[in-house]
Design a protein around this motif. Structure first.
Motif, short mmCIF file in Angstrom:
data_model
loop_
_atom_site.label_atom_id
_atom_site.label_comp_id
_atom_site.label_asym_id
_atom_site.label_seq_id
_atom_site.Cartn_x
_atom_site.Cartn_y
_atom_site.Cartn_z
N GLY A 78 0.85 -1.28 -0.03
CA GLY A 78 0.02 -0.05 0.10
C GLY A 78 1.08 1.29 0.09
O GLY A 78 0.32 2.34 -0.57
N LEU A 79 1.97 1.12 0.70
CA LEU A 79 2.64 2.41 0.92
C LEU A 79 3.42 2.75 -0.77
O LEU A 79 3.80 3.96 -0.97
CB LEU A 79 4.13 2.08 1.58
N ALA A 80 3.37 1.61 -1.67
CA ALA A 80 3.96 2.06 -3.06
C ALA A 80 2.72 2.53 -4.06
O ALA A 80 3.29 2.66 -5.05
CB ALA A 80 4.50 0.40 -3.56
N ILE A 110 -1.93 -5.62 -5.53
CA ILE A 110 -2.09 -5.13 -4.17
C ILE A 110 -3.74 -4.89 -3.80
O ILE A 110 -4.01 -5.37 -2.65
CB ILE A 110 -1.59 -3.75 -4.01
N LEU A 111 -4.35 -4.69 -4.81
CA LEU A 111 -5.81 -4.21 -4.64
C LEU A 111 -6.68 -5.72 -4.62
O LEU A 111 -7.52 -5.67 -3.85
CB LEU A 111 -6.39 -3.33 -5.68
N ALA A 169 -13.35 -1.42 7.55
CA ALA A 169 -11.94 -1.79 7.07
C ALA A 169 -11.47 -0.19 6.23
O ALA A 169 -10.27 -0.12 6.65
CB ALA A 169 -11.72 -2.75 6.05
N ILE A 170 -11.98 0.33 5.56
CA ILE A 170 -11.68 1.67 5.05
C ILE A 170 -11.44 2.66 6.04
O ILE A 170 -10.45 3.56 6.00
CB ILE A 170 -12.66 2.11 3.97
N VAL A 171 -12.37 2.89 7.04
CA VAL A 171 -12.28 3.80 8.14
C VAL A 171 -10.95 3.49 8.89
O VAL A 171 -10.33 4.35 9.21
CB VAL A 171 -13.81 3.90 8.85
N LEU A 230 -6.97 -7.50 5.82
CA LEU A 230 -5.90 -7.24 4.73
C LEU A 230 -6.51 -6.00 4.12
O LEU A 230 -5.25 -5.07 3.55
CB LEU A 230 -5.93 -8.34 3.63
N MET A 231 -7.45 -5.38 3.76
CA MET A 231 -7.83 -4.29 3.04
C MET A 231 -7.60 -3.15 4.24
O MET A 231 -7.03 -2.19 3.69
CB MET A 231 -9.28 -4.51 2.79
N ALA A 232 -7.77 -3.44 5.38
CA ALA A 232 -7.49 -2.20 6.09
C ALA A 232 -6.03 -1.89 6.33
O ALA A 232 -5.72 -0.71 6.11
CB ALA A 232 -8.04 -2.50 7.77
N SER A 233 -5.18 -2.97 6.11
CA SER A 233 -3.73 -2.73 6.32
C SER A 233 -3.31 -2.23 4.82
O SER A 233 -2.46 -1.17 4.85
CB SER A 233 -2.89 -3.79 6.20
N THR A 234 -3.78 -2.44 3.75
CA THR A 234 -3.65 -1.96 2.32
C THR A 234 -4.03 -0.42 2.48
O THR A 234 -3.20 0.54 2.13
CB THR A 234 -4.38 -2.74 1.37
N VAL A 235 -5.22 -0.31 2.97
CA VAL A 235 -5.68 1.32 2.72
C VAL A 235 -4.84 2.20 4.05
O VAL A 235 -4.75 3.34 3.52
CB VAL A 235 -7.29 1.18 3.50
N PHE A 236 -4.65 1.72 4.95
CA PHE A 236 -3.69 2.35 5.72
C PHE A 236 -2.39 2.67 5.09
O PHE A 236 -1.99 3.94 5.20
CB PHE A 236 -3.45 1.54 7.10
N GLY A 237 -1.74 1.79 4.67
CA GLY A 237 -0.62 2.02 3.85
C GLY A 237 -0.60 3.24 2.58
O GLY A 237 -0.06 4.03 2.27
#
Length: 622
Positions: A74-76, A156-157, A199-201, A248-255
């Motif tokens: 997600g950081l990328a 990633i998505l 997860a998004i929030v 997994l979605m929450a971690s991706t959104v956070f990044g």
């Protein structure tokens, strides 16, 4: 028990890192060696049994490690890439995913001979293209930025979306033994939508809080990286407790939120997490492959092999070609995306849990889900791992097949240097902020970048060029050191050079720290004023074939002998090997490289004898 766990962890870490190093030395895809290592130490020789060694802790450990990996992914994901790749990413995710699911389900039922329930689950699991496999492959292959963005964003998505889809399919299939069909609309679907919203929030709000704390200096530097990693794990665990896959979605959104909110301190995290993710990917591939039961391998049959072949050559290509029809993707980009779709850790982890639950619920052929997914993972990792680079080269989607050089600072002598290298077909890039300084290079058709290299614009511009080596050659030695220190972790410290900061500045105790500068270009006395003066006095760069007979006529100064004694001699700066590899001379090299037949030596040569240059006090090597 404790000794067994310690030995198991040690074997996994040492073996994984060793496989990564061997892959780097042999220029092979690391994931293929990791996969082979896991098979050898697990099902083949039975050296380690992760399920027995780690017991009930194995699944949570794998989940937390995958959360950090998708957080790193997600950081990328920079939204600036969306301008160039947005339509393609949308086609590869929102459009291609359901088509992949439908076609994969049909293939599993009619070719793999799975029942409809297990076939639907198999189709849902295999829609993912895991970042644990795709991201290492992208590091190994020098794809063009837009093409790499397509594969990166899709992997990633799709990873969390595929995990959620598999969970949803599993819950619907298990309804047969519980509530009626109406439970889907009244229970499962609302719960899924609520979990996705949370997860998004849960990903965005912590990122905003982190940004607020970092901008107001409410967090000491030493705690920034631990806080970010802990928060990523926290949002994963909290959301995953509500619904499998939502973490997994929450971690991706956070990044993604951290990357696009421009949170200060992220660059330090990126360097740390890249090393951490390499270690985790190495360990996870070995663990999950070693944990395969021999009974799973024994279930591999001709129908499953046929299913794997159908997924590779029919399902994925057809889904991509349909979903990207009449899009902005070029023909080569569509072909590459149609072939490259390696599955990874998430697919293996979901298949292990979901397949077992479906088998316990009494579904016929549910025991075939795991071997079918395993066959898909193995085939895609090996075939896609070995074919991505040659296929991308054939489709002309790579940046360059030869190592490139970026020179920071446009002056007379640097313009002359990049001009010579450009005529040798070495990919070069001259970087400066002043357009007038770049005019001469532009006139010679040398690629240039007008930007402050340490700005976001400059770093993104550098990503669009095949840069493997760096020479910082501005008049400011502190700025040169800053540029090298910033880019050395990405290029490698052995490939970041700068003109000498001056005689005496290399003292390890009183001089500039090696961590705060690049390797010295040439000799310690080759600072910017000296090189600039030589250029003004008529010295020019020339490329001479190695072992050329004319070189025998050149005077050969002894090491550490001033050039002022006798006729000035050419100063060797670098060697261009056959195949394009560069060897840049540095006084800090333990062993001096030698040119061999077929190489080109780049020399800084004095003027012709008729216009002999004034004597200079400069030390050179033979």
């Amino acid at each position: 028990m404790q000794e067994g766990i310690a030995i198991g962890v040690l074997c996994v870490l040492v073996g994984g890192v060793a496989a990564q190093w061997i892959a780097w030395r042999l220029k092979l895809p690391a994931i293929v060696l990791l996969f082979a290592l896991g098979l050898l130490v697990g099902p083949v020789f039975g050296i380690i049994h992760p399920s027995v060694t780690f017991g009930r802790f194995l699944s949570p450990m794998v989940g937390l490690a995958v959360a950090i990996i998708v957080f790193e992914g997600g950081l990328a994901l920079d939204f600036r890439e969306w301008r160039a790749a947005g339509e393609g990413v949308l086609r590869l995710t929102a459009f291609a995913l359901p088509i992949n699911w439908a076609l994969g389900t049909l293939a599993a039922h009619y070719v793999g001979q799975l029942g409809w329930g297990p076939a639907f689950l198999f189709g849902a699991i295999t829609v993912v293209t895991g970042p644990t496999v795709v991201l290492p492959l992208l590091r190994h292959t020098r794809l063009q930025r837009r093409t790499a963005a397509f594969l990166r964003w899709e992997a990633i998505l799709n990873d969390p979306v595929g995990a959620i889809l598999a969970t949803l399919v599993l819950e619907v299939l298990l309804m047969r033994t519980g509530a009626g069909p109406g439970a889907f609309l009244t229970g499962i679907l609302p719960n899924m939508l609520l979990s996705l919203g949370l997860a998004i929030v849960a990903g965005v709000l912590p990122a905003l809080l982190v940004r607020w704390a970092f901008l107001r200096d409410q967090m000491p530097e030493i705690l920034k990286t631990p806080v970010l990693l802990t928060t990523a794990l926290m949002v994963y665990a909290g959301c995953n407790a509500r619904m499998e896959g939502a973490g997994l979605m929450a971690s991706t959104v956070f990044g993604m939120a951290l990357a696009n909110l421009k949170v200060p301190g992220i660059s330090e995290l990126r360097r740390f997490k890249e090393s951490l993710v390499v270690l985790m990917v190495s360990a996870l591939f070995v663990i999950l492959t070693a944990d395969l039961d021999r009974a799973v391998l024994a279930r591999l049959s001709w129908p499953i092999i046929g299913l794997t072949v159908t997924l590779l050559f029919v399902v994925r290509p057809l889904a991509i070609l349909i979903s990207t029809a009449r899009s902005s993707l070029t023909g080569p980009e569509r072909l590459l995306a149609a072939w490259i779709a390696p599955r990874g850790i998430v697919a293996a982890a979901v298949a292990g849990v979901a397949g077992l639950r479906l088998q316990q619920a009494g579904y016929p052929t549910a025991e075939l889900v795991m071997p079918a997914v395993f066959a898909t993972i193995a085939a895609t990792m090996v075939l896609h791992g070995f074919t991505l680079r040659p296929l991308a080269r054939r489709l002309k989607l790579t940046l360059s097949n030869s190592p490139g050089l970026a020179v920071v600072g446009a002056s007379g002598w640097t313009t002359d240097l990049v001009g010579v290298l450009n005529r040798l077909d070495v990919p070069v890039l001259l970087v400066d902020t002043f357009p007038g300084a770049l005019a001469a290079a532009r006139a010679e058709q040398v690629p240039v970048l007008q930007a402050e290299l340490l700005s976001q614009h400059g770093l993104h511009g550098l990503e669009d060029s095949p840069v493997d080596y760096l020479i910082a050659a501005t008049p400011d030695p502190i700025y040169n050191g800053l540029v090298c220190a910033r880019l050395a972790p990405e290029l490698g410290r052995e490939r970041a050079f700068q003109v000498s900061p001056g005689t005496g500045k290399l003292d390890l105790y009183r001089g500039l720290s090696r961590d705060a500068r690049g390797k010295v270009l040439g000799q310690e006395g080759w600072d910017f004023p000296t090189l600039d003066r030589l250029y003004r006095e008529g010295w020019r760069f020339e490329a001479v074939p190695a072992l050329d007979p004319s070189l025998d006529q050149l005077p050969e100064p002894e090491p550490a002998i001033p050039v002022s004694i006798g006729q000035p001699a050419p100063l060797p700066l670098m060697i261009v090997r056959q195949g394009g590899r560069l060897v840049v001379m540095s006084v800090e090299d333990v062993a001096q490289a030698e040119a061999i037949a077929g190489d080109m030596t780049v020399l800084l040569c004095p003027p012709a004898p008729a216009g002999r240059a004034p004597r200079v006090e400069l030390f050179v090597t033979a």
